[in-house]
Write an enzyme that holds these catalytic residues in place. Structure first.
Site, PDB file in Angstrom:
ATOM      1  N   PHE A 127       0.870  -1.172   0.000  1.00  0.00           N
ATOM      2  CA  PHE A 127       0.000   0.000   0.000  1.00  0.00           C
ATOM      3  C   PHE A 127       0.912   1.229   0.000  1.00  0.00           C
ATOM      4  O   PHE A 127       1.892   1.272   0.740  1.00  0.00           O
ATOM      5  CB  PHE A 127      -0.881  -0.029   1.257  1.00  0.00           C
ATOM      6  CG  PHE A 127      -1.924   1.044   1.299  1.00  0.00           C
ATOM      7  CD1 PHE A 127      -3.154   0.858   0.686  1.00  0.00           C
ATOM      8  CD2 PHE A 127      -1.687   2.243   1.947  1.00  0.00           C
ATOM      9  CE1 PHE A 127      -4.121   1.847   0.728  1.00  0.00           C
ATOM     10  CE2 PHE A 127      -2.653   3.244   1.991  1.00  0.00           C
ATOM     11  CZ  PHE A 127      -3.870   3.042   1.378  1.00  0.00           C
ATOM     12  N   ASP A 196       2.000  -5.339   8.554  1.00  0.00           N
ATOM     13  CA  ASP A 196       0.857  -4.439   8.430  1.00  0.00           C
ATOM     14  C   ASP A 196      -0.400  -5.302   8.267  1.00  0.00           C
ATOM     15  O   ASP A 196      -0.533  -6.041   7.286  1.00  0.00           O
ATOM     16  CB  ASP A 196       1.058  -3.513   7.222  1.00  0.00           C
ATOM     17  CG  ASP A 196      -0.049  -2.486   7.115  1.00  0.00           C
ATOM     18  OD1 ASP A 196      -1.205  -2.815   7.433  1.00  0.00           O
ATOM     19  OD2 ASP A 196       0.238  -1.341   6.707  1.00  0.00           O
ATOM     20  N   TYR A 221     -10.597   1.018  10.919  1.00  0.00           N
ATOM     21  CA  TYR A 221     -11.818   1.475  10.227  1.00  0.00           C
ATOM     22  C   TYR A 221     -12.200   0.571   9.063  1.00  0.00           C
ATOM     23  O   TYR A 221     -13.165   0.819   8.374  1.00  0.00           O
ATOM     24  CB  TYR A 221     -11.681   2.934   9.755  1.00  0.00           C
ATOM     25  CG  TYR A 221     -10.453   3.224   8.918  1.00  0.00           C
ATOM     26  CD1 TYR A 221     -10.380   2.857   7.584  1.00  0.00           C
ATOM     27  CD2 TYR A 221      -9.369   3.893   9.475  1.00  0.00           C
ATOM     28  CE1 TYR A 221      -9.266   3.125   6.831  1.00  0.00           C
ATOM     29  CE2 TYR A 221      -8.235   4.175   8.732  1.00  0.00           C
ATOM     30  CZ  TYR A 221      -8.187   3.789   7.409  1.00  0.00           C
ATOM     31  OH  TYR A 221      -7.077   4.058   6.662  1.00  0.00           O
ATOM     32  N   LYS A 222     -11.401  -0.490   8.838  1.00  0.00           N
ATOM     33  CA  LYS A 222     -11.736  -1.427   7.762  1.00  0.00           C
ATOM     34  C   LYS A 222     -12.591  -2.538   8.365  1.00  0.00           C
ATOM     35  O   LYS A 222     -13.692  -2.286   8.819  1.00  0.00           O
ATOM     36  CB  LYS A 222     -10.459  -1.905   7.088  1.00  0.00           C
ATOM     37  CG  LYS A 222      -9.769  -0.729   6.365  1.00  0.00           C
ATOM     38  CD  LYS A 222      -8.423  -1.046   5.777  1.00  0.00           C
ATOM     39  CE  LYS A 222      -7.868   0.197   5.074  1.00  0.00           C
ATOM     40  NZ  LYS A 222      -6.458   0.060   4.726  1.00  0.00           N
ATOM     41  N   ARG A 368     -12.507  -3.911  -6.927  1.00  0.00           N
ATOM     42  CA  ARG A 368     -12.271  -4.622  -5.684  1.00  0.00           C
ATOM     43  C   ARG A 368     -13.583  -4.820  -4.942  1.00  0.00           C
ATOM     44  O   ARG A 368     -14.370  -3.897  -4.795  1.00  0.00           O
ATOM     45  CB  ARG A 368     -11.359  -3.745  -4.819  1.00  0.00           C
ATOM     46  CG  ARG A 368     -10.150  -4.428  -4.279  1.00  0.00           C
ATOM     47  CD  ARG A 368      -9.225  -3.462  -3.578  1.00  0.00           C
ATOM     48  NE  ARG A 368      -9.884  -2.448  -2.759  1.00  0.00           N
ATOM     49  CZ  ARG A 368      -9.365  -1.966  -1.627  1.00  0.00           C
ATOM     50  NH1 ARG A 368      -8.229  -2.420  -1.164  1.00  0.00           N
ATOM     51  NH2 ARG A 368      -9.994  -1.016  -0.964  1.00  0.00           N
TER      52      ARG A 368
HETATM   53  C1  PLP Z   1      -5.718   1.200   4.592  1.00  0.00           C
HETATM   54  C2  PLP Z   1      -4.248   1.033   4.703  1.00  0.00           C
HETATM   55  C3  PLP Z   1      -3.458   2.050   5.257  1.00  0.00           C
HETATM   56  C4  PLP Z   1      -4.078   3.354   5.654  1.00  0.00           C
HETATM   57  O1  PLP Z   1      -3.250   4.166   6.413  1.00  0.00           O
HETATM   58  P1  PLP Z   1      -3.852   5.476   7.047  1.00  0.00           P
HETATM   59  O2  PLP Z   1      -2.744   6.079   7.780  1.00  0.00           O
HETATM   60  O3  PLP Z   1      -5.017   5.063   7.902  1.00  0.00           O
HETATM   61  O4  PLP Z   1      -4.353   6.351   5.945  1.00  0.00           O
HETATM   62  C5  PLP Z   1      -2.101   1.804   5.407  1.00  0.00           C
HETATM   63  N1  PLP Z   1      -1.552   0.629   5.013  1.00  0.00           N
HETATM   64  C6  PLP Z   1      -2.304  -0.350   4.466  1.00  0.00           C
HETATM   65  C7  PLP Z   1      -1.662  -1.645   4.068  1.00  0.00           C
HETATM   66  C8  PLP Z   1      -3.662  -0.175   4.281  1.00  0.00           C
HETATM   67  O5  PLP Z   1      -4.395  -1.135   3.725  1.00  0.00           O
END
Ligand code: PLP
Length: 396
Positions: A127, A196, A221-222, A368
Site C-alpha cells: 500500500f 501491516d 476502520y476497515k 475490488r
Molecule cells: C488502509 C491502509 C493504510 C491506511 O493508512 P492510514 O494512515 O489510515 O491512511 C495503510 N496501510 C495499508 C496496508 C492499508 O491497507
C-alpha cells in the site's frame, strides 16, 4: 441456481445473526468493508452518550476518570483478535504514523547490536503509504530501502538487513502472505519484521505472540468497523518493550505524563508507543464497535470469509466468464476481498455504485470487492456478480 444456492448458504450460515448488529441500508449491496466497515448499531448511541455525559457533564474530569487510559483499554479488545496477550497493543494515531514508529523502532532494535545492518526491505507491492513512509525512514536512519516482491525476499535477506515491512494481505490483489514463513525467514537472517495487518485484522486468526512477530500495525476502520478515520493500533511484544525506541517521543508515551518533566523518559510498557492526546470520540466509537466481536470465533469468521469470496469467484466465473480476470488467488492464500481486472474498471465501479452495488476501484484497472463476514451475505455475492454481468452485457 446461484440465487438458490446463496439463499441456502445464508440460511445455514452460523454467523448470520451478526448482521443484525449492523446498521445497513437494505437497498445497498455493500462490498467495501475492507475500506470502510459498516457501523455497528451500538456506535451511534455510544458516541452520543460520550458527548453528552462524559464530555458535557464530566468535562475535563473525564480525562483522569476514563479517557487517558482508553488507548490501552481499547487495545486490549484488539489484542485477542491478533493473538496478543494483554499489555502489548495500544490504539493510537493513524496506520501511516504507526508504520513510521514501528519501522524506525525496528531499525533501531536491529542496529542495537549490529550497526552494519543498513537495509530495509519493503514489500514492493505495498500500500503506497507504507512505501512512502519506509522511504523517509530509510533516509532518516541512513539505511538503503529495497522494494522487493514477497516471493523474492530470500534473495535479499541477509546480514545487512535491519528490518522488513510487509503487508499480511495485499490491498490490490487480495493475496494473503505467509506470516509464519516470512517471519521465520526474517528472523533467520537476524532482522526484525513489521507486519501491516490493515486487511486482515478481524477477519482471520492471527498469532502474533506465537510467531514471535517483532512489531505490527493495523487499521481499525476497515474490517474492525471503527468508523471513518478511527485510530489505528500498534503491537509491541512485552519482551521488546524495554528496548523499543520509537521516534515520536511525545508526552503521551512518557512514563509520567502529568509530571510535566523536562526530559523524556518513556513508559516501561506499551504506552511508550503513544504520542500525544488521544482522539477520544473516534476511539470510543471504536470501543463500542469492538463489542460486536465478543464471543465471535475468528476461525468461523475466516471460514465464512473464504466461503463468501470463493462463492463470489464462482458467480463471476459462471456469469462473467472471461470478460474479467480474477486477480485474487483462487486457493486459500487470499484475504477477504476479490479483485477483478478489466480495462474499464473505473467506469464499471461507478456504474455499479449507481446501482447501489458498492465496491471500489484501484488504479489502473482493478475492481475490488471486500467481503465482511460479520455482515455480508452470499446473496450479496450473487447480486454483485449479476449486476456486473448486466452492465457488461448492456455495453456490448
Ligand atoms: C488502509 C491502509 C493504510 C491506511 O493508512 P492510514 O494512515 O489510515 O491512511 C495503510 N496501510 C495499508 C496496508 C492499508 O491497507
Amino acid at each position: 441456481m446461484l440465487i438458490e444456492r446463496a439463499a441456502k448458504l445464508d440460511d445455514e450460515d452460523p454467523l448470520r445473526h451478526l448482521r443484525e448488529e449492523f446498521d445497513l441500508d437494505p437497498g445497498v449491496v455493500y462490498l467495501d468493508g475492507n475500506s470502510l466497515g459498516a457501523p455497528p448499531k451500538r456506535v451511534a448511541g455510544r458516541v452520543e452518550q460520550v458527548v453528552r455525559e462524559q464530555w458535557g457533564r464530566r468535562l475535563i474530569r473525564s480525562w483522569p476518570e476514563s479517557w487517558w487510559t482508553a488507548p490501552e483499554r481499547v487495545g486490549e479488545k484488539i489484542a485477542p483478535l491478533v493473538g496478543a496477550a494483554p499489555g502489548q497493543v495500544v490504539v493510537a494515531d493513524s496506520t501511516s504514523v504507526n508504520v513510521f514508529k514501528a519501522l524506525v523502532g525496528a531499525v533501531r532494535l536491529a542496529q542495537a547490536g549490529s550497526p552494519e545492518r543498513r537495509e530495509i526491505i519493503v514489500d514492493a507491492a505495498t500500500f503506497p503509504t507504507d512505501g512512502y513512509v519506509a522511504e523517509s525512514v530509510a533516509e532518516m536512519t541512513g539505511t538503503l530501502l529495497r522494494p522487493v516482491q514477497v516471493d523474492e525476499f530470500d534473495d535479499v535477506l541477509g546480514d545487512r538487513t535491519a528490518a522488513v515491512l510487509v503487508n499480511h494481505v495485499d490491498y490490490r490483489t487480495g493475496r494473503l502472505h505467509d506470516m509464519p514463513s516470512v517471519t521465520a525467514k526474517v528472523h533467520a537472517a537476524g532482522a526484525r519484521v513489521v507486519w501491516d495487518l490493515c486487511h486482515s485484522a478481524g477477519v482471520l486468526p492471527i498469532e502474533l505472540d506465537a510467531l514471535g512477530v517483532d512489531l505490527a500495525v493495523g487499521c481499525t476502520y476497515k474490517f474492525l468497523n471503527g468508523g471513518p478515520g478511527a485510530p489505528a493500533f500498534i503491537y509491541v511484544p512485552r519482551e521488546l518493550q524495554p528496548s523499543f525506541r520509537q521516534p515520536l517521543s511525545g508526552w503521551g508515551g512518557h512514563r509520567d505524563p502529568f509530571a510535566m518533566a523536562s526530559a523524556y523518559d518513556p513508559d516501561p510498557g506499551i504506552a511508550r508507543a503513544r504520542v500525544g492526546t488521544p482522539d477520544i470520540l473516534s476511539l470510543l466509537a471504536l470501543d463500542a464497535a469492538l463489542e460486536v466481536w465478543e464471543g465471535v470465533d475468528l476461525a468461523e469468521v475466516r471460514a465464512k470469509g473464504l466461503a463468501l469470496t470463493g462463492f463470489f469467484i464462482e458467480c463471476v466465473d459462471e456469469l462473467l466468464g472471461d470478460a474479467v480476470e480474477v486477480v485474487t488467488p483462487r486457493d486459500a492464500w487470499r484475504g477477504h476481498q476479490v479483485s477483478l481486472r478489466h480495462q474499464d474498471a473505473r467506469t464499471l465501479v461507478a456504474d455499479l455504485t449507481a446501482r447501489e452495488v458498492i465496491g471500489d476501484y484501484r488504479a489502473p484497472d482493478v475492481l475490488r470487492f471486500g467481503f465482511a463476514p460479520l455482515y455480508n451475505r452470499y446473496a450479496d455475492a450473487v447480486q454483485a456478480a449479476r449486476s456486473l454481468a448486466e452492465l457488461l452485457t448492456s455495453r456490448n
